[in-house]
Design an enzyme around this catalytic site. Sequence first.
Site, PDB file in Angstrom:
ATOM      1  N   LYS A  22     -97.647  32.721 -72.942  1.00 30.85           N
ATOM      2  CA  LYS A  22     -96.191  32.563 -72.912  1.00 30.85           C
ATOM      3  C   LYS A  22     -95.675  32.757 -71.482  1.00 30.85           C
ATOM      4  O   LYS A  22     -94.886  31.948 -70.988  1.00 30.85           O
ATOM      5  CB  LYS A  22     -95.527  33.610 -73.819  1.00 30.85           C
ATOM      6  CG  LYS A  22     -94.017  33.693 -73.638  1.00 30.85           C
ATOM      7  CD  LYS A  22     -93.381  34.725 -74.538  1.00 30.85           C
ATOM      8  CE  LYS A  22     -93.363  36.126 -73.995  1.00 30.85           C
ATOM      9  NZ  LYS A  22     -92.359  36.399 -72.952  1.00 30.85           N
ATOM     10  N   ASN A  23     -96.125  33.800 -70.810  1.00 33.37           N
ATOM     11  CA  ASN A  23     -95.576  34.119 -69.491  1.00 33.37           C
ATOM     12  C   ASN A  23     -96.018  33.155 -68.399  1.00 33.37           C
ATOM     13  O   ASN A  23     -95.487  33.191 -67.289  1.00 33.37           O
ATOM     14  CB  ASN A  23     -95.941  35.559 -69.096  1.00 33.37           C
ATOM     15  CG  ASN A  23     -95.100  36.570 -69.857  1.00 33.37           C
ATOM     16  OD1 ASN A  23     -94.204  36.206 -70.616  1.00 33.37           O
ATOM     17  ND2 ASN A  23     -95.385  37.848 -69.650  1.00 33.37           N
ATOM     18  N   CYS A 126     -80.863  44.585 -71.490  1.00 30.31           N
ATOM     19  CA  CYS A 126     -82.114  44.276 -72.184  1.00 30.31           C
ATOM     20  C   CYS A 126     -82.670  45.564 -72.743  1.00 30.31           C
ATOM     21  O   CYS A 126     -82.511  46.618 -72.154  1.00 30.31           O
ATOM     22  CB  CYS A 126     -83.096  43.661 -71.204  1.00 30.31           C
ATOM     23  SG  CYS A 126     -84.705  43.413 -71.927  1.00 30.31           S
ATOM     24  N   ARG A 131     -83.284  46.046 -65.834  1.00 30.30           N
ATOM     25  CA  ARG A 131     -83.822  44.773 -65.331  1.00 30.30           C
ATOM     26  C   ARG A 131     -82.814  43.986 -64.487  1.00 30.30           C
ATOM     27  O   ARG A 131     -82.320  42.933 -64.877  1.00 30.30           O
ATOM     28  CB  ARG A 131     -84.335  43.914 -66.501  1.00 30.30           C
ATOM     29  CG  ARG A 131     -85.404  44.604 -67.284  1.00 30.30           C
ATOM     30  CD  ARG A 131     -85.942  43.759 -68.404  1.00 30.30           C
ATOM     31  NE  ARG A 131     -87.124  43.000 -68.032  1.00 30.30           N
ATOM     32  CZ  ARG A 131     -87.817  42.256 -68.879  1.00 30.30           C
ATOM     33  NH1 ARG A 131     -87.431  42.125 -70.103  1.00 30.30           N
ATOM     34  NH2 ARG A 131     -88.900  41.632 -68.484  1.00 30.30           N
ATOM     35  N   ASP A 316     -97.205  45.251 -70.401  1.00 33.36           N
ATOM     36  CA  ASP A 316     -97.119  44.514 -71.662  1.00 33.36           C
ATOM     37  C   ASP A 316     -98.224  44.906 -72.653  1.00 33.36           C
ATOM     38  O   ASP A 316     -98.227  44.420 -73.784  1.00 33.36           O
ATOM     39  CB  ASP A 316     -97.184  42.997 -71.401  1.00 33.36           C
ATOM     40  CG  ASP A 316     -95.881  42.471 -70.811  1.00 33.36           C
ATOM     41  OD1 ASP A 316     -94.892  43.221 -70.792  1.00 33.36           O
ATOM     42  OD2 ASP A 316     -95.865  41.299 -70.370  1.00 33.36           O
ATOM     43  N   ARG A 408     -91.386  35.619 -80.913  1.00 32.40           N
ATOM     44  CA  ARG A 408     -91.094  35.216 -79.537  1.00 32.40           C
ATOM     45  C   ARG A 408     -92.378  35.062 -78.735  1.00 32.40           C
ATOM     46  O   ARG A 408     -92.431  34.258 -77.810  1.00 32.40           O
ATOM     47  CB  ARG A 408     -90.215  36.264 -78.852  1.00 32.40           C
ATOM     48  CG  ARG A 408     -88.784  36.288 -79.334  1.00 32.40           C
ATOM     49  CD  ARG A 408     -87.967  37.242 -78.491  1.00 32.40           C
ATOM     50  NE  ARG A 408     -88.391  37.146 -77.101  1.00 32.40           N
ATOM     51  CZ  ARG A 408     -88.525  38.170 -76.271  1.00 32.40           C
ATOM     52  NH1 ARG A 408     -88.245  39.380 -76.647  1.00 32.40           N
ATOM     53  NH2 ARG A 408     -88.915  37.987 -75.031  1.00 32.40           N
TER      54      ARG A 408
HETATM   55  C1  UD1 Z   1     -92.422  39.662 -66.294  1.00 34.23           C
HETATM   56  C2  UD1 Z   1     -92.947  39.346 -67.679  1.00 34.23           C
HETATM   57  C3  UD1 Z   1     -92.883  40.579 -68.573  1.00 34.23           C
HETATM   58  C4  UD1 Z   1     -93.629  41.736 -67.889  1.00 34.23           C
HETATM   59  C5  UD1 Z   1     -93.122  41.952 -66.475  1.00 34.23           C
HETATM   60  C6  UD1 Z   1     -93.933  42.989 -65.700  1.00 34.23           C
HETATM   61  C7  UD1 Z   1     -92.418  37.010 -68.033  1.00 34.23           C
HETATM   62  C8  UD1 Z   1     -91.624  35.997 -68.769  1.00 34.23           C
HETATM   63  N1  UD1 Z   1     -92.135  38.286 -68.268  1.00 34.23           N
HETATM   64  O1  UD1 Z   1     -91.059  40.060 -66.448  1.00 34.23           O
HETATM   65  O2  UD1 Z   1     -93.509  40.257 -69.829  1.00 34.23           O
HETATM   66  O3  UD1 Z   1     -93.424  42.921 -68.646  1.00 34.23           O
HETATM   67  O4  UD1 Z   1     -93.188  40.721 -65.726  1.00 34.23           O
HETATM   68  O5  UD1 Z   1     -95.266  42.635 -65.653  1.00 34.23           O
HETATM   69  O6  UD1 Z   1     -93.311  36.670 -67.269  1.00 34.23           O
HETATM   70  N2  UD1 Z   1     -86.714  44.309 -60.767  1.00 34.23           N
HETATM   71  C9  UD1 Z   1     -85.684  44.677 -59.941  1.00 34.23           C
HETATM   72  N3  UD1 Z   1     -84.906  43.690 -59.387  1.00 34.23           N
HETATM   73  C10 UD1 Z   1     -85.143  42.373 -59.609  1.00 34.23           C
HETATM   74  C11 UD1 Z   1     -86.222  42.004 -60.446  1.00 34.23           C
HETATM   75  C12 UD1 Z   1     -86.990  42.986 -61.008  1.00 34.23           C
HETATM   76  O7  UD1 Z   1     -85.443  45.871 -59.720  1.00 34.23           O
HETATM   77  O8  UD1 Z   1     -84.403  41.530 -59.062  1.00 34.23           O
HETATM   78  C13 UD1 Z   1     -87.535  45.360 -61.385  1.00 34.23           C
HETATM   79  C14 UD1 Z   1     -87.508  45.345 -62.902  1.00 34.23           C
HETATM   80  O9  UD1 Z   1     -86.377  46.015 -63.405  1.00 34.23           O
HETATM   81  C15 UD1 Z   1     -88.796  46.060 -63.232  1.00 34.23           C
HETATM   82  C16 UD1 Z   1     -89.738  45.601 -62.105  1.00 34.23           C
HETATM   83  O10 UD1 Z   1     -88.890  45.130 -61.068  1.00 34.23           O
HETATM   84  O11 UD1 Z   1     -88.630  47.451 -63.147  1.00 34.23           O
HETATM   85  C17 UD1 Z   1     -90.700  44.511 -62.498  1.00 34.23           C
HETATM   86  O12 UD1 Z   1     -89.990  43.456 -63.130  1.00 34.23           O
HETATM   87  P1  UD1 Z   1     -90.488  41.935 -63.032  1.00 34.23           P
HETATM   88  O13 UD1 Z   1     -91.882  41.910 -62.511  1.00 34.23           O
HETATM   89  O14 UD1 Z   1     -89.461  41.156 -62.307  1.00 34.23           O
HETATM   90  O15 UD1 Z   1     -90.491  41.519 -64.576  1.00 34.23           O
HETATM   91  P2  UD1 Z   1     -90.088  40.127 -65.189  1.00 34.23           P
HETATM   92  O16 UD1 Z   1     -90.461  39.039 -64.247  1.00 34.23           O
HETATM   93  O17 UD1 Z   1     -88.711  40.185 -65.718  1.00 34.23           O
END
Ligand code: UD1
Length: 429
Positions: A22-23, A126, A131, A316, A408
């Site tokens: 999915k990711n 969320c 996030r 995850d 999902r």
């Molecule tokens: C992706 C995965 C999710 C997984 C996560 C971490 C998908 C669709 N989802 O989510 O399943 O759990 O990676 O491996 O691929 N953060 C900030 N600012 C930002 C963006 C992120 O502070 O602008 C923080 C987030 O709150 C979190 C950390 O960075 O604490 C990591 O998040 P991120 O790697 O961005 O997760 P996703 O890409 O949303």
Amino acid sequence: MDRIRIVGGNRINGRIPISGAKNAALPLMIASLLTDDTLTLENVPHLADVEQLIRILGNHGVDYSVNGRRERQIEGYSRTVNFTARSIVDTTAPYELVSKMRASFWVIGPLLARMGEAKVSLPGGCAIGTRPVDLFLEGLQALGARIDVENGYVIAKTNGRLTGNRYIFPKVSVGATHVLMMAASLAKGETVLENAAREPEIVNLADCLNAMGARISGAGTSTIVIDGVDSLSGARHQVIPDRIETGTYAMAVAMAGGDVILEGARADLLQGALDVIAQTGTEIIPVNSGIRVRRNGSGIMPVDVTTEPFPGFPTDLQAQFMGLMTMAEGKSRITETIFENRFMHVQELARLGARITLAGQTAIVDGVPRLKGAPVMATDLRASVSLVIAGLAAEGETVVNRVYHLDRGFERLEEKLSGCGATIERLSS
Ligand code: UD1
């Protein structure tokens, strides 16, 4: 609302086909916005999140067909889907669509790079933490975008093309790395991303973008270099197998006992997690068709884990591993460093008889000899599957409510498990 009923106690024996990730599928689908040619993706899983993203992309003008046919819903594993964004008809991603799935925010990168503008709703709250999107905005600004946030929308604009630059992520983010890689592919000049995410899904996207004519090197390391090109073309590309689904079923076998071949799984995508599962006393054997997982008789050994960006133990798989540790012969400590508030499964596992105490971002799990079935509530995608695997090992009946979370991200879960001897069925309402 559908529920899943499990009667625990059976060993799991047989073969489980692993679906496309999915990711990986979600960012690959979003990459179709970067070109007016057709992007053909193979091994796309049939999941609620994929269907939702198809609707979102359709809103921007992306046409799609499945296995050559134009149908809304096609049953079956591993579909081949063609995406064609001949022209972008709308650069706005509205709240009603984005609020349902956080990854849909990622359209901001390709829309801005191709059209010079994008108006995308903030993803909003969320269940697993705040996030934020600050890294996306800072990164796009580094490429020359002007960003305003108004009435819950991010409005990104550029005069002409984005411009390559050096951007150092202050924190590792999978989503922001995907988005900046896509945006920089069409920027003028060279972009260097430092402290980039190294997840296999990043490599899968970079490979696809390169097949479309992008010039990206270093994906899979913390420094990615992107030499921008004027335009991208179509391509044919395969979604990698789902490492989270792989790890989840491996833990189901570790917990319930049995002998299963995870067909199509790739050990290199989750070696760190497989090493941890092996330390619990489970055999992990790479075979030609995938990975064989076996636990017969021996007890479950407690192992401490801390979640980390790839190649560390994935957040995850944290909930599922906690499920496994509830029946370990001793105490384990599970520390979550990626998301705050990702322990909502703790109180539900407790309903099955687990003994878990929380100390900040660490859960201390005191293993018990047996769990007992109970009605439980799924709170998010990964938490809900941890309840399923605990239910497979618990005595008696467990009913998991709110299974739309499972739909999902897990393709045909009950079919895959019941095919291996588990007593599990969907109760439709
Ligand atoms: C992706 C995965 C999710 C997984 C996560 C971490 C998908 C669709 N989802 O989510 O399943 O759990 O990676 O491996 O691929 N953060 C900030 N600012 C930002 C963006 C992120 O502070 O602008 C923080 C987030 O709150 C979190 C950390 O960075 O604490 C990591 O998040 P991120 O790697 O961005 O997760 P996703 O890409 O949303």
